[in-house]
Motif scaffolding. Structure first.
Motif, PDB file in Angstrom:
ATOM      1  N   ARG A  70       0.883  -1.409  -0.081  1.00  0.00           N
ATOM      2  CA  ARG A  70      -0.017   0.102   0.231  1.00  0.00           C
ATOM      3  C   ARG A  70       0.871   1.200  -0.066  1.00  0.00           C
ATOM      4  NH1 ARG A  70      -5.397  -0.316   1.109  1.00  0.00           N
ATOM      5  NH2 ARG A  70      -5.177   1.655   2.073  1.00  0.00           N
ATOM      6  N   MET A  71       2.038   1.197   0.694  1.00  0.00           N
ATOM      7  CA  MET A  71       3.013   2.282   0.572  1.00  0.00           C
ATOM      8  C   MET A  71       3.512   2.369  -0.706  1.00  0.00           C
ATOM      9  SD  MET A  71       4.670   2.330   4.540  1.00  0.00           S
ATOM     10  CE  MET A  71       5.345   0.619   4.518  1.00  0.00           C
ATOM     11  N   VAL A  72       3.664   1.398  -1.484  1.00  0.00           N
ATOM     12  CA  VAL A  72       4.340   1.530  -2.947  1.00  0.00           C
ATOM     13  C   VAL A  72       3.018   2.173  -3.852  1.00  0.00           C
ATOM     14  CG1 VAL A  72       4.903   0.355  -4.965  1.00  0.00           C
ATOM     15  CG2 VAL A  72       5.618  -0.232  -2.924  1.00  0.00           C
ATOM     16  N   ALA A  73       1.845   1.812  -3.638  1.00  0.00           N
ATOM     17  CA  ALA A  73       0.685   2.246  -4.172  1.00  0.00           C
ATOM     18  C   ALA A  73       0.413   3.904  -3.864  1.00  0.00           C
ATOM     19  CB  ALA A  73      -0.470   1.441  -4.168  1.00  0.00           C
ATOM     20  N   GLY A  74       0.708   4.176  -2.931  1.00  0.00           N
ATOM     21  CA  GLY A  74       0.319   5.547  -2.496  1.00  0.00           C
ATOM     22  C   GLY A  74      -0.809   5.612  -1.550  1.00  0.00           C
ATOM     23  N   PHE A  75      -1.638   4.360  -1.065  1.00  0.00           N
ATOM     24  CA  PHE A  75      -2.463   4.285  -0.385  1.00  0.00           C
ATOM     25  C   PHE A  75      -2.226   4.489   1.088  1.00  0.00           C
ATOM     26  CE2 PHE A  75      -4.092   1.065  -3.737  1.00  0.00           C
ATOM     27  CZ  PHE A  75      -4.582   2.312  -4.628  1.00  0.00           C
ATOM     28  N   GLY A 118       4.637  10.778  -0.245  1.00  0.00           N
ATOM     29  CA  GLY A 118       3.916  11.829  -0.351  1.00  0.00           C
ATOM     30  C   GLY A 118       3.169  12.112  -1.502  1.00  0.00           C
ATOM     31  N   ILE A 119       3.584  11.543  -2.765  1.00  0.00           N
ATOM     32  CA  ILE A 119       2.916  11.650  -3.933  1.00  0.00           C
ATOM     33  C   ILE A 119       1.812  10.838  -4.022  1.00  0.00           C
ATOM     34  CG2 ILE A 119       3.254  11.512  -6.426  1.00  0.00           C
ATOM     35  CD1 ILE A 119       6.065  11.886  -6.128  1.00  0.00           C
ATOM     36  N   PRO A 120       0.627  11.649  -4.360  1.00  0.00           N
ATOM     37  CA  PRO A 120      -0.772  10.656  -4.494  1.00  0.00           C
ATOM     38  C   PRO A 120      -0.672   9.603  -5.434  1.00  0.00           C
ATOM     39  CG  PRO A 120      -0.824  12.697  -5.408  1.00  0.00           C
ATOM     40  CD  PRO A 120       0.327  12.869  -4.904  1.00  0.00           C
ATOM     41  N   PRO A 121      -1.539   8.502  -5.369  1.00  0.00           N
ATOM     42  CA  PRO A 121      -1.465   7.483  -6.176  1.00  0.00           C
ATOM     43  C   PRO A 121      -1.523   7.823  -7.605  1.00  0.00           C
ATOM     44  CG  PRO A 121      -2.872   6.870  -4.047  1.00  0.00           C
ATOM     45  CD  PRO A 121      -2.550   8.354  -4.172  1.00  0.00           C
ATOM     46  N   TYR A 122      -2.396   8.634  -7.991  1.00  0.00           N
ATOM     47  CA  TYR A 122      -2.906   8.683  -9.357  1.00  0.00           C
ATOM     48  C   TYR A 122      -1.660   9.504 -10.048  1.00  0.00           C
ATOM     49  CZ  TYR A 122      -3.733  13.755  -8.075  1.00  0.00           C
ATOM     50  OH  TYR A 122      -3.689  14.957  -7.634  1.00  0.00           O
ATOM     51  N   LYS A 123      -0.784   9.943  -9.438  1.00  0.00           N
ATOM     52  CA  LYS A 123       0.404  10.485  -9.965  1.00  0.00           C
ATOM     53  C   LYS A 123       1.804   9.313 -10.014  1.00  0.00           C
ATOM     54  CE  LYS A 123      -0.424  15.159  -9.168  1.00  0.00           C
ATOM     55  NZ  LYS A 123       0.244  16.629  -8.656  1.00  0.00           N
ATOM     56  N   ARG A 124       1.486   8.162  -9.616  1.00  0.00           N
ATOM     57  CA  ARG A 124       2.513   7.283  -9.734  1.00  0.00           C
ATOM     58  C   ARG A 124       2.307   6.157 -10.588  1.00  0.00           C
ATOM     59  NH1 ARG A 124       3.879   5.564  -3.195  1.00  0.00           N
ATOM     60  NH2 ARG A 124       3.317   7.778  -2.328  1.00  0.00           N
TER      61      ARG A 124
END
Length: 341
Positions: A50-55, A72-78
């Motif tokens: 979940r930390m890789v995904a940004g959740f 700190g970068i949101p999921p949709y920007k990864r």
């Protein structure tokens, strides 16, 4: 020059109030790897995913994607996508609409969407189901559609959170082969979370074994099984006979504990200590129980000093030797079959 990984954890810790879910974890995942995070419930593997995904945010430390700190970068920007256990398909949409949904959000031309949806459905071996609804598909087919939807955006990394957990055993085994084949075909880094050691062993290039928020060992399936570093890994990845510190000292003169896998234990039916056991360390033992598993059986023995030894034996051999519960036999193994933890 330091290696740049597709995914890297640098001294990552994640706390929930006073509970430490992930405890100062550091490791890297190479580009194009099928990498599994294996461990029991609550070991920290899903939190890492979940930390890789940004959740989920880190409490301390950094998560890097292709060498870039994404903390700190949101999921949709990864540049990652996730396949969940429940698939999360939209029930009111057709299969083709589900698969192409991410491209539609990006406002790609319809012709491009249709072309790539068709390519993805062919890749997951379901070229003719585009007009159906998810409810008309089997569990294995829905799993493949979820995979196609995640891959159509061409992510750098695909995250799979126990995606086979809802399938029955035979279908799960089939999908393990499919997943591995698809991963090799697309060449994308897969990070697979599971508590099932057979899944991890059958599909992975490398496996990280988690326990209480820490990584106990990272290795190839063969190394993990044959040369575990700790007693936890030896017991979690397969079944093991673990000799006590005292017995290990007596046999080898070294500190630690010895492990012998059940399939390395030889059973000498009606044997005597002076024959049939050349090259083996042998022990008298009584067969206490036997668990039938089709091609093999697990035989549970007890030695005179109370130690328990498990042997995994081909049923053809058991039938030929006629070993009955309560029989006293010799069990043993070669020195080369012992591994010091």
């Amino acid at each position: 020059m330091d290696q740049i990984y597709d995914v890297e954890f640098q001294n990552v810790t994640r706390k929930f109030d006073q509970f430490i879910a992930v405890d100062d974890v550091s490791f890297g995942i190479k580009k194009g790897e099928f990498f599994s995070m294996l461990g029991p419930s609550g070991s920290g593997k899903t939190t890492c995913l979940r930390m890789v995904a940004g959740f989920q945010d880190t409490s301390s430390g950094r998560v890097l994607l292709e060498g870039v700190d994404v903390t700190g970068i949101p999921p949709y920007k990864r540049n990652v996508n996730t396949v969940f256990q429940d698939y999360a398909l939209f029930p009111h949409m057709s299969v083709a609409e589900n698969v192409g949904y991410g491209l539609k959000i990006k406002n790609l031309p319809n012709a491009e969407i249709q072309k790539r949806v068709s390519e993805m459905l062919s890749m997951v071996r379901l070229p003719d189901v585009g007009n159906r609804k998810p409810s008309e598909l089997s569990g294995g087919q829905r799993q493949r559609i979820a995979l196609a939807r995640a891959l159509i955006n061409r992510p750098g990394v695909l995250l799979l959170d126990e995606p086979l957990g809802a399938l029955d055993l035979k279908l799960r085994e089939e999908m393990q082969l499919e997943l591995k084949a698809i991963q090799k075909e697309v060449g994308i880094t897969f990070i697979f979370v599971t508590h099932d050691q057979e899944e991890a062993l059958s599909m992975s290039d490398r496996i990280a074994v988690f326990n209480k928020g820490k990584v106990e060992q990272i290795a190839s399936p063969e190394e993990l099984y044959n040369r575990p570093k700790t007693e936890f890994v030896a017991n979690f990845v397969g079944t093991s006979n673990i000799l006590s510190v005292e017995e290990t000292k007596r046999l080898t003169g070294r500190d630690g504990k010895l492990m012998v896998r059940p399939e390395r234990v030889h059973v000498f039916a009606n044997a005597k200590e002076d024959n049939h056991s050349t090259g083996y360390r042998t022990f008298k033992a009584i067969l206490k129980s036997q668990v039938y598993s089709g091609a093999t059986s697990k035989m549970h023995f007890q030695t005179p000093d109370g130690s328990r030894i498990i042997a995994s034996t081909q049923n053809l051999k058991i039938s030929a030797d006629h070993i009955a519960v309560g029989s006293e036999v010799l069990v043993g193994w070669k020195d080369s079959d012992m591994h010091l933890l």
